[in-house]
Design a protein around this motif. Structure first.
Motif, short mmCIF file in Angstrom:
data_model
loop_
_atom_site.label_atom_id
_atom_site.label_comp_id
_atom_site.label_asym_id
_atom_site.label_seq_id
_atom_site.Cartn_x
_atom_site.Cartn_y
_atom_site.Cartn_z
N TYR A 1 -22.66 28.50 -18.15
CA TYR A 1 -21.66 28.72 -19.52
C TYR A 1 -22.20 27.96 -20.84
N GLY A 2 -23.13 26.85 -20.47
CA GLY A 2 -23.40 26.14 -21.68
C GLY A 2 -22.36 25.30 -22.16
N PHE A 3 -21.32 24.84 -21.26
CA PHE A 3 -20.35 24.02 -21.49
C PHE A 3 -20.77 22.47 -22.11
N THR A 4 -20.29 22.07 -23.01
CA THR A 4 -20.43 20.75 -23.39
C THR A 4 -19.47 19.50 -22.58
N ASP A 5 -19.81 18.32 -22.79
CA ASP A 5 -19.03 17.30 -22.05
C ASP A 5 -17.70 17.35 -22.57
N GLU A 6 -17.77 17.70 -24.01
CA GLU A 6 -16.28 17.69 -24.75
C GLU A 6 -15.37 19.01 -24.13
N GLN A 7 -16.16 20.02 -24.06
CA GLN A 7 -15.42 21.05 -23.34
C GLN A 7 -14.88 21.05 -22.07
N ILE A 8 -15.70 20.32 -21.32
CA ILE A 8 -15.16 20.01 -19.97
C ILE A 8 -13.96 19.06 -19.92
N LYS A 9 -14.01 18.31 -20.67
CA LYS A 9 -13.01 17.10 -20.78
C LYS A 9 -11.75 17.99 -21.52
N ALA A 10 -11.94 18.89 -22.42
CA ALA A 10 -10.89 19.63 -22.98
C ALA A 10 -10.05 20.64 -21.70
N MET A 11 -10.87 21.05 -20.80
CA MET A 11 -10.58 21.72 -20.04
C MET A 11 -9.53 20.90 -18.88
N GLN A 12 -10.06 19.75 -18.55
CA GLN A 12 -9.44 18.85 -17.52
C GLN A 12 -8.28 18.29 -18.11
N ASP A 13 -8.17 18.14 -19.61
CA ASP A 13 -6.93 17.56 -20.18
C ASP A 13 -5.88 18.66 -20.19
N SER A 14 -6.34 19.87 -20.11
CA SER A 14 -5.52 21.06 -20.23
C SER A 14 -4.72 21.22 -19.18
N LYS A 15 -4.93 20.67 -18.14
CA LYS A 15 -4.35 20.74 -16.67
C LYS A 15 -4.72 22.03 -16.01
N ILE A 16 -5.46 22.65 -16.41
CA ILE A 16 -5.97 24.12 -15.64
C ILE A 16 -6.86 23.42 -14.46
N SER A 17 -6.83 24.62 -13.58
CA SER A 17 -7.36 23.96 -12.25
C SER A 17 -9.15 24.13 -12.52
N GLU A 18 -9.71 23.57 -11.61
CA GLU A 18 -11.24 23.80 -11.91
C GLU A 18 -11.88 25.19 -11.60
N SER A 19 -10.89 25.87 -10.68
CA SER A 19 -11.55 27.26 -10.22
C SER A 19 -10.97 28.03 -11.66
N GLN A 20 -10.43 27.83 -12.41
CA GLN A 20 -10.05 28.73 -13.65
C GLN A 20 -11.08 28.23 -14.87
N TYR A 21 -11.99 27.19 -14.60
CA TYR A 21 -13.15 26.96 -15.66
C TYR A 21 -14.09 28.24 -15.90
N ASN A 22 -13.96 28.76 -14.74
CA ASN A 22 -15.02 29.88 -14.82
C ASN A 22 -14.34 30.89 -15.70
N MET A 23 -13.22 31.26 -15.47
CA MET A 23 -12.58 32.32 -16.28
C MET A 23 -12.53 31.99 -17.87
N VAL A 24 -12.27 30.57 -18.16
CA VAL A 24 -12.56 30.23 -19.45
C VAL A 24 -13.88 30.53 -20.02
N GLY A 25 -14.96 29.94 -19.13
CA GLY A 25 -16.21 30.29 -19.75
C GLY A 25 -16.70 31.68 -19.87
N ALA A 26 -16.25 32.70 -18.80
CA ALA A 26 -16.34 34.13 -18.99
C ALA A 26 -16.05 34.62 -20.23
N LEU A 27 -14.53 34.18 -20.56
CA LEU A 27 -14.03 34.92 -21.62
C LEU A 27 -14.60 34.36 -22.84
N ALA A 28 -14.93 33.02 -22.82
CA ALA A 28 -15.71 32.51 -24.25
C ALA A 28 -16.96 33.15 -24.33
N LYS A 29 -17.71 33.44 -23.16
CA LYS A 29 -19.10 34.07 -23.35
C LYS A 29 -18.91 35.43 -23.85
N GLU A 30 -18.01 36.10 -23.23
CA GLU A 30 -17.87 37.59 -23.76
C GLU A 30 -17.16 37.88 -25.14
#
Length: 166
Positions: free
Chosen positions: A50-79
């Motif tokens: 998905y071309g995530f940056t380290d800052e985006q990964i950190k933001a997802m980790q800080d948002s307390k969503i599970s790692e399995s949901q990172y895919n959904m964030v990436g897919a939604l952002a991409k689409e």
């Protein structure tokens, strides 16, 4: 001499299970290390996919969503063309479900399922490959042990033969 050989064989039989137990204890700590490695592998895959940056990964980790949901964030952002932060706000601040977020962004919800399943398929393929390699390694190890035992028996026979000759 036979008594010494018998004592050695019995000692070996007693030590062998202890060595196996020690080996099991040593490998029981591997899952935690393996889990950490797989987490970093997953993050690397997500960055690549998905071309995530380290800052985006950190933001997802800080948002307390599970790692399995990172895919959904990436897919939604991409689409949708929206940023990761916008999608995270919809999820965390507005308390929207993934399907509702997809609908609001004009993305077909099946994209969410496909994003998750594609990662699972990739993980399954890698796990199968790792299992096959481990199986081959165990097979080779057993073969080597059989050869060592065979050599030890040959040596024992030679020693017995030498004793009879003397």
């Amino acid at each position: 001499m036979n008594k010494k050989l018998l004592v050695l064989l019995l000692a070996g039989a007693l030590i062998n299970p202890l060595a196996a137990y020690a080996e099991d204890e040593a490998t029981s700590t591997e899952p935690a290390a393996t889990q950490e490695a797989s987490t970093s592998d997953n993050l690397a895959k997500l960055k690549e996919k998905y071309g995530f940056t380290d800052e985006q990964i950190k933001a997802m980790q800080d948002s307390k969503i599970s790692e399995s949901q990172y895919n959904m964030v990436g897919a939604l952002a991409k689409e949708s063309g929206k940023s990761v932060d916008e999608i995270l706000k919809m999820r965390t601040e507005q308390k929207m479900g993934w399907g509702k977020i997809a609908k609001e962004l004009g993305v077909d919800p099946k994209v969410l399922g496909q994003s998750v399943s594609s990662m699972h398929r990739q993980d399954d393929t890698e796990m199968k490959k790792e299992r096959k390699e481990a199986r081959e390694a165990r097979k080779e190890e057993r073969k080597q042990k059989r050869e060592e035992k065979k050599e030890a028996r040959k040596e024992e026979r030679a020693q017995k033969k030498d004793k009879k000759v003397q």
